[in-house]
Design an enzyme around this catalytic site. Structure first.
Site, PDB file in Angstrom:
ATOM      1  N   CYS A  77       0.726  -1.352  -0.140  1.00  0.00           N
ATOM      2  CA  CYS A  77       0.019   0.028   0.053  1.00  0.00           C
ATOM      3  C   CYS A  77       0.914   1.322  -0.083  1.00  0.00           C
ATOM      4  O   CYS A  77       2.018   1.156   0.309  1.00  0.00           O
ATOM      5  CB  CYS A  77      -0.917   0.116   1.345  1.00  0.00           C
ATOM      6  SG  CYS A  77      -2.322  -1.147   1.198  1.00  0.00           S
ATOM      7  N   CYS A 116      -2.909   4.788   2.817  1.00  0.00           N
ATOM      8  CA  CYS A 116      -3.892   3.898   2.476  1.00  0.00           C
ATOM      9  C   CYS A 116      -5.312   3.771   3.487  1.00  0.00           C
ATOM     10  O   CYS A 116      -4.628   3.754   4.819  1.00  0.00           O
ATOM     11  CB  CYS A 116      -3.661   2.514   2.124  1.00  0.00           C
ATOM     12  SG  CYS A 116      -4.946   1.309   1.708  1.00  0.00           S
ATOM     13  N   CYS A 122      -2.328  -2.891  -3.707  1.00  0.00           N
ATOM     14  CA  CYS A 122      -3.736  -2.927  -2.930  1.00  0.00           C
ATOM     15  C   CYS A 122      -4.683  -2.345  -3.858  1.00  0.00           C
ATOM     16  O   CYS A 122      -4.224  -1.392  -4.893  1.00  0.00           O
ATOM     17  CB  CYS A 122      -3.598  -1.986  -1.890  1.00  0.00           C
ATOM     18  SG  CYS A 122      -4.992  -1.483  -1.097  1.00  0.00           S
ATOM     19  N   CYS A 134      -5.667   1.424  -2.706  1.00  0.00           N
ATOM     20  CA  CYS A 134      -4.963   2.911  -2.825  1.00  0.00           C
ATOM     21  C   CYS A 134      -4.019   2.970  -3.887  1.00  0.00           C
ATOM     22  O   CYS A 134      -3.225   3.787  -4.094  1.00  0.00           O
ATOM     23  CB  CYS A 134      -4.068   3.096  -1.456  1.00  0.00           C
ATOM     24  SG  CYS A 134      -2.927   1.664  -1.235  1.00  0.00           S
TER      25      CYS A 134
HETATM   26 ZN   LIG Z   1      -3.948   0.335   0.256  1.00  0.00          ZN
END
Ligand SMILES: [Zn+2]
Length: 353
Positions: free
Chosen positions: A33, A37, A64, A67
């Site tokens: 991330c 995030c 992810c 994000c």
């Molecule tokens: Zn994330």
């Protein structure tokens, strides 16, 4: 990149100003991330930090979906998808041409783009991922490695048994990939004196005690004469550090249950004895006779004692929990004084008259 603690502070604060400066991965979910995030905050112990998305990809993590750490750059997204594809086909031979076609690039361009973004060739990426898989698959499993056998005991004609190995690839493949076995080792001061821990890629193969680091190294060399021995580089592999910490915590009485992956060779008989020893709970002891009976060979008392004496992973295979029927501690490979201390710490019942 900032020091890890600064990164962690930024993650906790979901600090937007740090986006792009580093990325964090969560090893339990396999996702990486941006610092900002909005996903639920992971446990610190499961978090790793990476300077670039490529580094996180190299560690086998995927971006992810919340994000989008690699942003909307279509090339990066495509390469990340290729990484996923390699992961899910990690044990198959993958042709560069096919991967390139999948990415919609010429072979040459693909190889170059992949290397520039991820830092390795697709083939190296696949190999690194496979080795990581192997390690994960064996976590918690008692395993006898063909590889260590191959490295140190090739001329022996004894019967070897592989137990419960949950391998991501066959030992044959592993051997081809891994070549000769390398054992990384480190010494640590422990409450029981200098301790050495040695490990292959697949698990711990050596835990012993002695009076000095030199003695320990000589002992390691004797156990694995043909393996390549390498001092653990600094900073140590996180997994290796976790193992050392677990052992020292255990010795300090803070972690009764030790559950680390093992990578040892054994005869079928030794394996039966050692597996049984691992089932003796903390705080309990058995006599040599009881162990022999429990493994279905009541007459093999002497052989049980020998198997204990040949244990090369102290504590992880708790041979100190086997004593004489009379209640005397019997023998111990690493000295009676240590055996007594271990049993005392565990509050073993039969030791107290
Ligand atoms: Zn994330």
């Amino acid at each position: 990149m900032f020091p890890a603690e600064q990164c962690w502070a930024a993650v906790q604060a979901r600090d937007r100003s740090c986006d792009g400066k580093f990325y964090y991965g969560v090893i339990t979910t396999g996702v990486y991330c941006r610092p900002s995030c909005a996903a639920r905050l992971p446990l610190r112990k499961n978090v790793r930090f990476y300077a670039t998305p490529a580094e996180a990809e190299r560690a086998g993590l995927r971006p992810c979906l919340r994000c989008h750490p690699i942003g909307a750059d279509p090339d990066a997204v495509r390469l990340s998808e290729i990484c996923r594809y390699i992961q899910s086909h990690a044990t198959e031979p993958l042709a560069l041409a096919d991967l390139a076609a999948r990415a919609g690039l010429s072979r040459f361009h693909f190889q170059r783009t992949f290397k520039a973004a991820v830092g390795t060739t697709p083939k190296q990426y696949q190999e690194a991922f496979r080795l990581g898989q192997l390690k994960n698959g064996l976590r918690g499993a008692g395993d006898v490695t063909e590889a260590v056998y191959q490295a140190g005991y090739g001329s022996s004609s004894r019967v070897y048994e592989r137990a419960d190995a949950r391998l991501g690839m066959t030992p044959n493949q592993y051997r081809r990939q891994g070549g000769g076995v390398t054992i990384a080792y480190a010494t640590a001061e422990s409450p029981a004196g200098p301790m050495m821990i040695g490990a292959t890629d697949r698990g711990v193969c050596f835990v012993q005690f002695a009076d000095s680091a030199e003695d320990l190294l000589a002992m390691l060399r004797k156990e694995y004469p043909k393996a390549r021995l390498e001092p653990m580089r600094e900073p140590a592999d996180p997994e290796f550090r976790r193992w050392i910490r677990a052992l020292t915590d255990h010795l300090n009485g803070e972690q009764p249950r030790l559950d680390l992956p093992l990578d040892i060779r054994a005869t079928a008989f030794q394996m039966r004895v050692w597996k049984y020893l691992q089932s003796i709970p903390y705080g309990e002891v058995k006599s040599y006779t009881e162990v022999a009976a429990a493994i279905g060979q009541p007459k093999a008392v002497r052989a049980v004692a020998n198997a204990c004496a040949n244990n090369r992973v102290a504590l992880l295979i708790p041979c100190h929990r086997v004593i004489r029927g009379t209640g005397e501690p019997g023998e111990y490979r690493w000295g009676l004084e240590r055996k007594r201390a271990f049993l005392e710490r565990e509050g073993a019942r039969r030791m107290r008259p």
